[in-house]
Design a protein around this motif. Structure first.
Motif, PDB file in Angstrom:
ATOM      1  N   PHE A 159     -12.151   0.689   6.373  1.00 33.18           N
ATOM      2  CA  PHE A 159     -13.534   0.433   6.760  1.00 33.18           C
ATOM      3  C   PHE A 159     -13.652   0.324   8.277  1.00 33.18           C
ATOM      4  CE2 PHE A 159     -16.809  -2.888   7.691  1.00 33.18           C
ATOM      5  CZ  PHE A 159     -17.909  -2.102   7.429  1.00 33.18           C
ATOM      6  N   GLY A 160     -14.741   0.917   8.793  1.00 31.22           N
ATOM      7  CA  GLY A 160     -15.035   0.803  10.224  1.00 31.22           C
ATOM      8  C   GLY A 160     -14.285   1.807  11.074  1.00 31.22           C
ATOM      9  N   PRO A 161     -14.618   1.842  12.361  1.00 28.10           N
ATOM     10  CA  PRO A 161     -13.975   2.824  13.253  1.00 28.10           C
ATOM     11  C   PRO A 161     -12.479   2.577  13.434  1.00 28.10           C
ATOM     12  CG  PRO A 161     -15.310   1.269  14.505  1.00 28.10           C
ATOM     13  CD  PRO A 161     -15.604   1.017  13.069  1.00 28.10           C
ATOM     14  N   TYR A 162     -12.019   1.366  13.185  1.00 25.04           N
ATOM     15  CA  TYR A 162     -10.595   1.060  13.305  1.00 25.04           C
ATOM     16  C   TYR A 162      -9.862   1.183  11.966  1.00 25.04           C
ATOM     17  CZ  TYR A 162     -11.942  -0.789  17.858  1.00 25.04           C
ATOM     18  OH  TYR A 162     -12.432  -0.933  19.142  1.00 25.04           O
ATOM     19  N   GLN A 163     -10.602   1.653  10.938  1.00 23.96           N
ATOM     20  CA  GLN A 163     -10.002   1.877   9.619  1.00 23.96           C
ATOM     21  C   GLN A 163      -9.294   0.615   9.101  1.00 23.96           C
ATOM     22  OE1 GLN A 163     -10.335   5.209   7.846  1.00 23.96           O
ATOM     23  NE2 GLN A 163     -11.984   4.682   9.254  1.00 23.96           N
ATOM     24  N   ARG A 164      -9.995  -0.480   9.200  1.00 23.71           N
ATOM     25  CA  ARG A 164      -9.431  -1.746   8.737  1.00 23.71           C
ATOM     26  C   ARG A 164      -9.347  -1.764   7.214  1.00 23.71           C
ATOM     27  NH1 ARG A 164     -11.561  -7.760  10.547  1.00 23.71           N
ATOM     28  NH2 ARG A 164      -9.620  -8.870  10.035  1.00 23.71           N
ATOM     29  N   ALA A 165      -8.215  -2.226   6.680  1.00 24.86           N
ATOM     30  CA  ALA A 165      -8.032  -2.298   5.236  1.00 24.86           C
ATOM     31  C   ALA A 165      -8.873  -3.439   4.664  1.00 24.86           C
ATOM     32  CB  ALA A 165      -6.563  -2.502   4.902  1.00 24.86           C
ATOM     33  N   VAL A 166      -9.666  -3.128   3.643  1.00 26.85           N
ATOM     34  CA  VAL A 166     -10.547  -4.107   3.013  1.00 26.85           C
ATOM     35  C   VAL A 166     -10.410  -3.992   1.500  1.00 26.85           C
ATOM     36  CG1 VAL A 166     -12.935  -4.855   2.681  1.00 26.85           C
ATOM     37  CG2 VAL A 166     -12.196  -4.021   4.924  1.00 26.85           C
ATOM     38  N   LYS A 167     -10.444  -5.113   0.828  1.00 30.48           N
ATOM     39  CA  LYS A 167     -10.450  -5.127  -0.640  1.00 30.48           C
ATOM     40  C   LYS A 167     -11.435  -6.184  -1.122  1.00 30.48           C
ATOM     41  CE  LYS A 167      -6.880  -6.588  -3.036  1.00 30.48           C
ATOM     42  NZ  LYS A 167      -5.555  -6.598  -3.724  1.00 30.48           N
TER      43      LYS A 167
END
Length: 231
Positions: A92-100
């Motif tokens: 998720f987001g421009p930094y491709q943060r891992a989200v669950k």
């Protein structure tokens, strides 16, 4: 030689008819016969009144629920919406943060200080590590239910009645932070809510701190699991 018939011969052959008289009714019989139609209409009238009362009550509670919904509704910036699977990690987001996000939320019921016919629900969210904090970001959590958006409750709104909830409440700005985060996102919604879409918003800001772009991620969440614990 033909004899003349006696004068009373015709009268003897045709019996005399009695004059018709209108049947006699006693005074206590007349009202009973006349009120038969009214007696049949009375149950219909009662049913009609009850139906109107039920319709009015139903409309009242529906309007009350909509009033509560729109009272807590918030403005959500327009953005292209991307849906993801619950209980699966996504970038998720421009930094491709891992989200669950857990697809099974929890129904915490009403708490002191909120309006009647409202309750608190929550969803579990995990945020992966980012190398650096995104200072040009403004994060937000929303819950969409029946076309209405609700913004999450922060720890400040929860700590007075339930400080144990506030300790694990995630704030929108933590979407932009660098560290790993795990906790709950809380929402104040009408009692009728049993499901919704949890939206994560990443809002890019310019030098004047105006929104330049918005990225969103949505996950369907159920809130039919009632919880009475304090974790």
């Amino acid at each position: 030689m033909k004899r003349n018939a006696p004068e009373n011969a015709w009268n003897a052959q045709t019996p005399e008819q009695e004059p018709w008289n209108e049947p006699d009714y006693t005074p206590d019989q007349l009202p009973e016969r006349r009120s038969g139609g009214s007696a049949r209409l009375l149950p219909l009238a009662v049913c009609a009144v009850l139906l109107v009362v039920l319709l009015v009550e139903g409309a009242f509670f529906w309007l009350k629920g909509r009033q509560l919904a729109w009272q807590n509704a918030v403005y959500v910036p327009d953005a292209q919406q991307s849906m993801y699977q619950a209980d699966e990690s996504f970038a998720f987001g421009p930094y491709q943060r891992a989200v669950k996000v857990s697809g099974q939320g929890e129904d915490l019921g009403p708490i002191t200080g909120i309006a009647q016919n409202e309750k608190i629900v929550r969803a579990a969210v995990s945020l992966g590590v980012m190398n650096d904090a995104a200072w040009d970001c403004d994060g937000a959590f929303y819950l969409q239910c029946d076309g209405v958006y609700y913004r999450n409750l922060g720890g400040y709104e929860l700590e007075e009645e339930h400080p144990e909830w506030a300790m694990r409440a995630l704030e929108g700005f933590e979407l932009c932070g660098p560290g790993m985060e795990e906790g709950w996102v809380y929402f104040l919604v009408p009692e009728s809510v049993s499901e919704g879409t949890l939206w994560l918003h990443w809002l890019e800001k310019n030098d004047d701190y105006d929104t330049e772009s918005v990225q969103t991620a949505g996950v369907a969440v159920q809130f039919d699991q009632e919880v009475t614990g304090n974790d």
